[in-house]
Each structure stands twice: as structure tokens, then as C-alpha cells.
Design a protein around this motif. Structure first.
Motif, PDB file in Angstrom:
ATOM      1  N   GLU A 300       0.580  -1.000   0.080  1.00 39.03           N
ATOM      2  CA  GLU A 300       0.078   0.070   0.070  1.00 39.03           C
ATOM      3  C   GLU A 300       0.761   1.187  -0.112  1.00 39.03           C
ATOM      4  OE1 GLU A 300      -3.034  -0.283   2.983  1.00 39.03           O
ATOM      5  OE2 GLU A 300      -2.647  -2.339   3.354  1.00 39.03           O
ATOM      6  N   PRO A 301       1.022   1.852  -1.206  1.00 39.56           N
ATOM      7  CA  PRO A 301       2.072   2.950  -1.381  1.00 39.56           C
ATOM      8  C   PRO A 301       1.895   4.092  -0.386  1.00 39.56           C
ATOM      9  CG  PRO A 301       0.813   2.749  -3.404  1.00 39.56           C
ATOM     10  CD  PRO A 301       0.661   1.514  -2.503  1.00 39.56           C
ATOM     11  N   THR A 302       0.486   4.359  -0.086  1.00 41.59           N
ATOM     12  CA  THR A 302       0.121   5.300   0.750  1.00 41.59           C
ATOM     13  C   THR A 302       0.176   5.321   2.245  1.00 41.59           C
ATOM     14  OG1 THR A 302      -2.317   4.669   0.828  1.00 41.59           O
ATOM     15  CG2 THR A 302      -1.490   6.183  -0.972  1.00 41.59           C
ATOM     16  N   ALA A 303       0.419   3.924   2.566  1.00 38.04           N
ATOM     17  CA  ALA A 303       0.701   3.687   4.053  1.00 38.04           C
ATOM     18  C   ALA A 303       2.101   3.255   4.266  1.00 38.04           C
ATOM     19  CB  ALA A 303      -0.288   2.678   4.674  1.00 38.04           C
ATOM     20  N   PHE A 304       3.128   3.937   4.918  1.00 36.76           N
ATOM     21  CA  PHE A 304       4.464   3.617   4.882  1.00 36.76           C
ATOM     22  C   PHE A 304       5.237   4.237   6.225  1.00 36.76           C
ATOM     23  CE2 PHE A 304       3.853   7.364   2.245  1.00 36.76           C
ATOM     24  CZ  PHE A 304       4.943   8.067   2.790  1.00 36.76           C
ATOM     25  N   LYS A 305       6.443   3.637   6.464  1.00 41.08           N
ATOM     26  CA  LYS A 305       7.013   4.390   7.334  1.00 41.08           C
ATOM     27  C   LYS A 305       8.412   4.707   6.771  1.00 41.08           C
ATOM     28  CE  LYS A 305       5.586   1.016  10.814  1.00 41.08           C
ATOM     29  NZ  LYS A 305       5.780  -0.149  11.940  1.00 41.08           N
ATOM     30  N   LEU A 306       9.059   5.935   7.272  1.00 43.06           N
ATOM     31  CA  LEU A 306      10.230   6.224   6.848  1.00 43.06           C
ATOM     32  C   LEU A 306      11.394   6.259   7.910  1.00 43.06           C
ATOM     33  CD1 LEU A 306       9.747   9.763   4.806  1.00 43.06           C
ATOM     34  CD2 LEU A 306      10.323   7.355   3.906  1.00 43.06           C
ATOM     35  N   TYR A 307      12.331   5.743   7.279  1.00 47.34           N
ATOM     36  CA  TYR A 307      13.759   5.318   8.390  1.00 47.34           C
ATOM     37  C   TYR A 307      14.818   6.067   7.446  1.00 47.34           C
ATOM     38  CZ  TYR A 307      10.996   1.697  10.431  1.00 47.34           C
ATOM     39  OH  TYR A 307       9.955   1.153  11.238  1.00 47.34           O
ATOM     40  N   LEU A 308      15.884   6.433   8.348  1.00 47.54           N
ATOM     41  CA  LEU A 308      17.177   7.089   7.803  1.00 47.54           C
ATOM     42  C   LEU A 308      18.064   5.984   7.574  1.00 47.54           C
ATOM     43  CD1 LEU A 308      17.973  10.056  10.019  1.00 47.54           C
ATOM     44  CD2 LEU A 308      16.423   9.897   8.217  1.00 47.54           C
ATOM     45  N   CYS A 309      18.821   6.604   6.721  1.00 47.57           N
ATOM     46  CA  CYS A 309      19.887   5.633   6.092  1.00 47.57           C
ATOM     47  C   CYS A 309      20.909   5.300   7.063  1.00 47.57           C
ATOM     48  CB  CYS A 309      20.813   6.230   5.109  1.00 47.57           C
ATOM     49  SG  CYS A 309      21.643   7.813   5.512  1.00 47.57           S
ATOM     50  N   ASP A 310      21.125   5.808   8.139  1.00 47.36           N
ATOM     51  CA  ASP A 310      22.012   5.330   8.951  1.00 47.36           C
ATOM     52  C   ASP A 310      21.527   5.639  10.744  1.00 47.36           C
ATOM     53  OD1 ASP A 310      25.097   4.992   9.926  1.00 47.36           O
ATOM     54  OD2 ASP A 310      24.475   6.850  10.979  1.00 47.36           O
ATOM     55  N   VAL A 311      21.584   4.800  11.558  1.00 47.64           N
ATOM     56  CA  VAL A 311      21.039   4.778  12.963  1.00 47.64           C
ATOM     57  C   VAL A 311      21.676   5.980  13.831  1.00 47.64           C
ATOM     58  CG1 VAL A 311      22.560   2.944  14.015  1.00 47.64           C
ATOM     59  CG2 VAL A 311      19.974   3.635  14.827  1.00 47.64           C
ATOM     60  N   GLY A 312      23.129   6.187  13.736  1.00 49.28           N
ATOM     61  CA  GLY A 312      23.853   7.379  14.221  1.00 49.28           C
ATOM     62  C   GLY A 312      23.200   8.489  13.983  1.00 49.28           C
ATOM     63  N   LEU A 313      22.856   8.824  12.601  1.00 52.79           N
ATOM     64  CA  LEU A 313      22.333  10.148  12.292  1.00 52.79           C
ATOM     65  C   LEU A 313      20.978  10.312  12.737  1.00 52.79           C
ATOM     66  CD1 LEU A 313      23.754  10.317   8.568  1.00 52.79           C
ATOM     67  CD2 LEU A 313      24.703  11.147  10.615  1.00 52.79           C
ATOM     68  N   LEU A 314      20.302   9.395  12.798  1.00 51.40           N
ATOM     69  CA  LEU A 314      18.948   9.281  13.409  1.00 51.40           C
ATOM     70  C   LEU A 314      19.116   9.968  14.843  1.00 51.40           C
ATOM     71  CD1 LEU A 314      15.864   8.887  13.358  1.00 51.40           C
ATOM     72  CD2 LEU A 314      16.312   6.555  14.162  1.00 51.40           C
ATOM     73  N   ARG A 315      20.079   9.141  15.572  1.00 55.48           N
ATOM     74  CA  ARG A 315      20.395   9.542  16.976  1.00 55.48           C
ATOM     75  C   ARG A 315      20.665  10.985  17.085  1.00 55.48           C
ATOM     76  NH1 ARG A 315      23.911  11.128  20.276  1.00 55.48           N
ATOM     77  NH2 ARG A 315      25.439  10.827  18.605  1.00 55.48           N
ATOM     78  N   LYS A 316      21.423  11.425  16.109  1.00 55.91           N
ATOM     79  CA  LYS A 316      22.016  12.704  16.345  1.00 55.91           C
ATOM     80  C   LYS A 316      20.758  13.738  15.843  1.00 55.91           C
ATOM     81  CE  LYS A 316      24.802  16.526  16.267  1.00 55.91           C
ATOM     82  NZ  LYS A 316      25.119  17.049  17.586  1.00 55.91           N
ATOM     83  N   MET A 317      20.170  13.614  14.909  1.00 58.46           N
ATOM     84  CA  MET A 317      18.975  14.290  14.568  1.00 58.46           C
ATOM     85  C   MET A 317      17.807  14.551  15.454  1.00 58.46           C
ATOM     86  SD  MET A 317      18.311  13.610  10.519  1.00 58.46           S
ATOM     87  CE  MET A 317      16.841  14.694  10.326  1.00 58.46           C
ATOM     88  N   SER A 318      18.011  13.507  16.355  1.00 60.99           N
ATOM     89  CA  SER A 318      16.669  13.297  17.146  1.00 60.99           C
ATOM     90  C   SER A 318      17.226  14.187  18.459  1.00 60.99           C
ATOM     91  CB  SER A 318      16.484  11.910  17.511  1.00 60.99           C
ATOM     92  OG  SER A 318      16.142  11.309  16.431  1.00 60.99           O
ATOM     93  N   LYS A 319      18.548  14.594  18.547  1.00 63.71           N
ATOM     94  CA  LYS A 319      19.027  15.225  19.730  1.00 63.71           C
ATOM     95  C   LYS A 319      19.038  14.491  20.839  1.00 63.71           C
ATOM     96  CE  LYS A 319      18.321  19.865  18.270  1.00 63.71           C
ATOM     97  NZ  LYS A 319      17.946  19.656  16.913  1.00 63.71           N
TER      98      LYS A 319
END
Length: 435
Positions: A300-319
Motif C-alpha cells: 500500500e504505497p500510501t501507508a508507509f514508514k520512513l527510516y534514515l540511512c544510518d542509525v547514528g544520524l537518526l540519533r544525532k538528528m533526534s538530539k
């Protein structure tokens, strides 16, 4: 920094039907370093050309696609002869020269004895726009940020890394080894897999220096938005990118366009999302209502989750403070699940280039990832700690009776009948667990 993809490059070199190779990968994941390292190990010489640094190189491709002339003039530009078989030709940032991309067709057809590899930080964007892409005339490989095994090797834990690479179903992890791996995994959540970040952490264990490199990478991505994206799409791309950590923190993790900015709808942001996907910065994991083959037909292309390419960058972006990750607290519980899912997804992509799906049954059950292995559809339930109760997975199994099911958590057990229990730090070694 040792990279496992070096083995794939060696296989490419030895292929009898070898074609020019395009190495894809997000900015700063180590493409240039890997290709140069590959050249140093397997060739007597390297001819390196960067189309971003040396714009005059583009003129060599404007007259025609005569491969002998191009190679001769490229050699003249660096003062050396390019020899078939013994010189590795590296075209870096090739997305900056569309005619160089087109020339790969003629190198494949008329000069296959030459070994040519290409890389670029935004190749996905360039290839989508390339009107005369050499379809069927190039080989592809994808380099991702360093995975957990490579992180261990960067920490001079080669013996431990080799142990995990050969670890399989029925093998047992001792408590001291499991504790050591858990500690390293938490560190990996902090750093992620960008090579310069990992190197800084391994050399200094200074979180301030490590986070400065992470911020530099994030800033370079934002610069790419402004430089390479259409002007009208820049604010939307930036807004979608910045909203990902917040949306992952929500209970169901589902991406909602209206949460990016009030008044914006899906049709306003679809181009921005496609740009981020093509750049390799985000992964779009779509929902499926039925886990049948082929999975893509039930997405279902209208129901999705987005993840980042790198878990460390996710942590940094999340502060998210590194102390919270290393020493988990109760108020970190919800986002910890999202971070763990992001880690598992990145490890799965190194197991298979195909982006998985997730499954829901109304509001009653949700399985984090659904992957396909041959004719088998495999559900994967992700747990961030040692709690392995998986009601959603039980519901899925009751409904579809899969041959294989997987629960991954911080527990060290690798057992299970019907449901395989795999520690999080081993999820990238799925191939070792099949019968």
C-alpha cells in the motif's frame, strides 16, 4: 577501515563478462576510499578522475564516444598511460557528467578489457534524470554505511567479527561474549556506520568530536538539498527530512504528510519524498495487508514508514544524548523501539538490497518487517530489549502459518522451533540461520 564489499569488487574484477561498474551509495559512506583501496590491492596502477573537482574533464566526452581517444586523453590529463587490465580507472562524482555516464555503454561494447568503476554521491538522482542511460551495459553494487560487523573490525575486534560471520543456528553465545556484543551494539547506536564517524570514535572515544563529524555530514546533506534539488522542492525536502525522527517517535511510526507542516498534503510532498529516496537518504517501508508473493503486489504505497540511512544520524538528528543510549532510562523507551527498528532495517538491507515491508491487521497487530527469501515470506518482530513477548507475531503465525518466523532482541539465545530467536547483533547474519 575494512569493508566487506571489497569481496564483491574482487568477484567483479574476475568476471569473464565484466562490465563497467557503478558503485551507488549515500554521501560519505566511503565509496571513494573503498574504490581506491580496491585499486591498491588488486591493480598495479590507479587512474582517478573526479568530475566535480575537475570540470574540464567533461569536455573530453563532448566530441564523441570513441573509447580509445577518451582513454588516451584521460591519460594525458594525469600524465600516465591507462593500461587494459592493470590500471583501475575510477570515475568519481560521475553524476556531474551525463555524457560520461552514457559513455559506459561504449566502454562495455568496445573496450571491455579496461576495468572501469564509477561512484557518485547523488547517483540515484542523476540516473533518474539521465535520458540515455546505458541499460544492460553496466554492473551495479551498493555500498551502505558500515554495518555492525564492520564496526567491530574498526574497533580491532576482528576475531569477534569473524566469529559472528560464521555463527549459525544451534551455536551458543557465552554470557561474557553476549555482554561484550551488547556494549558494542549500544556504541553503534550512538555512532552509526559513517566511516569518518566510526574512525573518530574508535580513535578518540570523544563524543563531542564524534558528534561534530555527524553534524558535518548532516549539514552536507542539507547543502545537497539546496544545490541539487529543484528550487521549488527545497523547502519540502528539508521539511520531510527534518520530520522523520519526530514521526518515528510516535506510537505507530506511520509517516503522515500532514504532520510535516500544517496544510501540506501527500500530493504536495511526493516529489520531495522521491528525491530523498533516490538520494539514498531515506528508506520507505510500505505496509502490506497480505503477505503473499510477490510482496510488491500487495503493498500500500500510501501507508508507509520512513527510516534514515544510518542509525547514528537518526540519533544525532533526534538530539538524543549518548548517555541515554548507553545507559537506557525509562523515558527513552518509546523512541528506543524506533531506533532499534532503524538498525535492523539497515542490517537487513546489507543482507538483501530489497527494502522489506511491514504488516498490520487492523489496529490489533503489527509485525515490524516482512522479507522474502525465495518462495518463503518471513515475518520479523523487533524488540529493543530482552522482552520477547510478541503478540503480533503470534497473530500473524496463527493466520498465515509461515515456515520461518524471527524474533530479534537483546537476548543472547539463538534457539526456537517455528520461531527463531536471533540476537540483534546477529540479525545481519540471517543467511547462517536457515536449515
Amino acid at each position: 577501515m575494512e569493508r566487506l564489499l571489497l569481496n564483491d569488487l574482487t568477484e567483479w574484477k574476475n568476471k569473464t563478462n565484466r562490465k563497467p561498474l557503478i558503485l551507488k551509495g549515500v554521501r560519505q559512506c566511503g565509496k571513494t576510499y573503498l574504490l581506491k583501496e580496491f585499486g591498491q590491492q588488486h591493480y598495479s596502477d590507479i587512474a582517478y578522475f573526479n568530475f566535480e573537482e575537475t570540470e574540464s574533464l567533461k569536455s573530453l566526452f563532448e566530441t564523441d564516444y570513441d573509447t580509445k581517444r577518451i582513454l588516451f586523453e584521460l591519460g594525458l590529463s594525469i600524465g600516465k598511460t591507462i593500461n587494459a587490465g592493470s590500471t583501475l580507472v575510477i570515475f568519481d562524482e560521475i553524476q556531474e557528467c551525463g555524457r560520461a555516464i552514457t559513455s559506459l555503454k561504449y566502454f562495455c561494447e568496445n573496450a571491455s578489457e579496461y576495468h572501469i568503476v564509477c561512484a557518485g554521491s547523488l547517483l540515484g538522482i542523476a540516473l533518474n534524470k539521465q535520458p540515455s542511460f546505458p541499460v544492460g551495459k553496466v554492473d551495479f553494487l551498493t555500498l551502505y554505511p558500515m554495518n555492525f560487523i564492520e564496526f567491530l573490525m574498526a574497533n580491532e575486534e576482528n576475531t569477534l567479527a569473524e566469529y559472528l560471520l560464521s555463527f549459525g543456528k544451534g551455536d551458543h553465545l557465552s554470557e561474557p561474549v553476549a555482554n561484550k556484543l551488547t556494549t558494542y551494539l549500544k556504541q553503534y547506536y550512538v555512532t552509526g556506520g559513517m566511516p569518518e564517524v566510526v574512525q573518530t570514535w574508535c580513535e578518540t572515544h570523544d563524543i563531542e568530536k564524534t558528534e561534530k563529524i555527524q553534524q558535518m555530514i548532516l549539514d552536507s546533506y542539507h547543502y545537497d538539498f539546496s544545490k541539487h534539488a529543484p528550487i521549488k522542492d527545497f523547502p519540502k525536502i528539508s521539511a520531510v527530512w527534518q520530520s522523520i525522527p519526530e514521526q518515528l517517535a510516535k506510537d505507530n511510526n506511520k509517516f503522515i504528510f500532514g504532520h510535516v507542516r500544517k496544510g501540506w498534503r501527500a500530493k504536495d510532498l511526493e516529489d520531495a519524498l522521491v528525491w530523498l529516496e533516490s538520494a539514498g537518504l531515506v528508506y520507505k517501508v510500505c505496509r502490506i495487508a497480505k503477505p503473499f508473493i510477490p510482496l510488491s503486489s500487495y503493498a500500500e504505497p500510501t501507508a508507509f514508514k520512513l527510516y534514515l540511512c544510518d542509525v547514528g544520524l537518526l540519533r544525532k538528528m533526534s538530539k538524543l544524548p549518548y548517555e541515554v543510549v548507553l545507559n537506557a532510562t525509562s523515558n527513552f523507551r518509546e523512541f528506543k523501539g524506533a531506533m532499534t527498528e532503524n538498525f535492523v532495517l539497515c542490517e537487513l538491507l546489507k543482507y538483501s538490497d530489497d527494502i522489506p515491508y511491514y504488516w498490520t491487521s487492523g489496529n490489533m497487530a503489527e509485525v515490524d518487517f516482512i522479507v522474502q527469501r525465495g518462495a518463503e515470506i518471513i515475518p520479523i518482530e523487533v524488540k529493543s530489549e530482552k522482552n520477547v513477548k510478541a503478540r503480533s507475531l503470534a497473530e500473524y503465525r496463527k493466520k498465515y502459518e509461515p515456515k520461518y518466523s524471527i524474533k530479534t532482541s537483546m537476548r543472547s539465545e539463538t534457539n526456537g522451533v517455528g520461531v527463531l530467536n536471533i540476537p540483534l547483533y546477529l540479525i545481519g547474519q540471517l543467511n547462517n540461520f536457515w536449515e
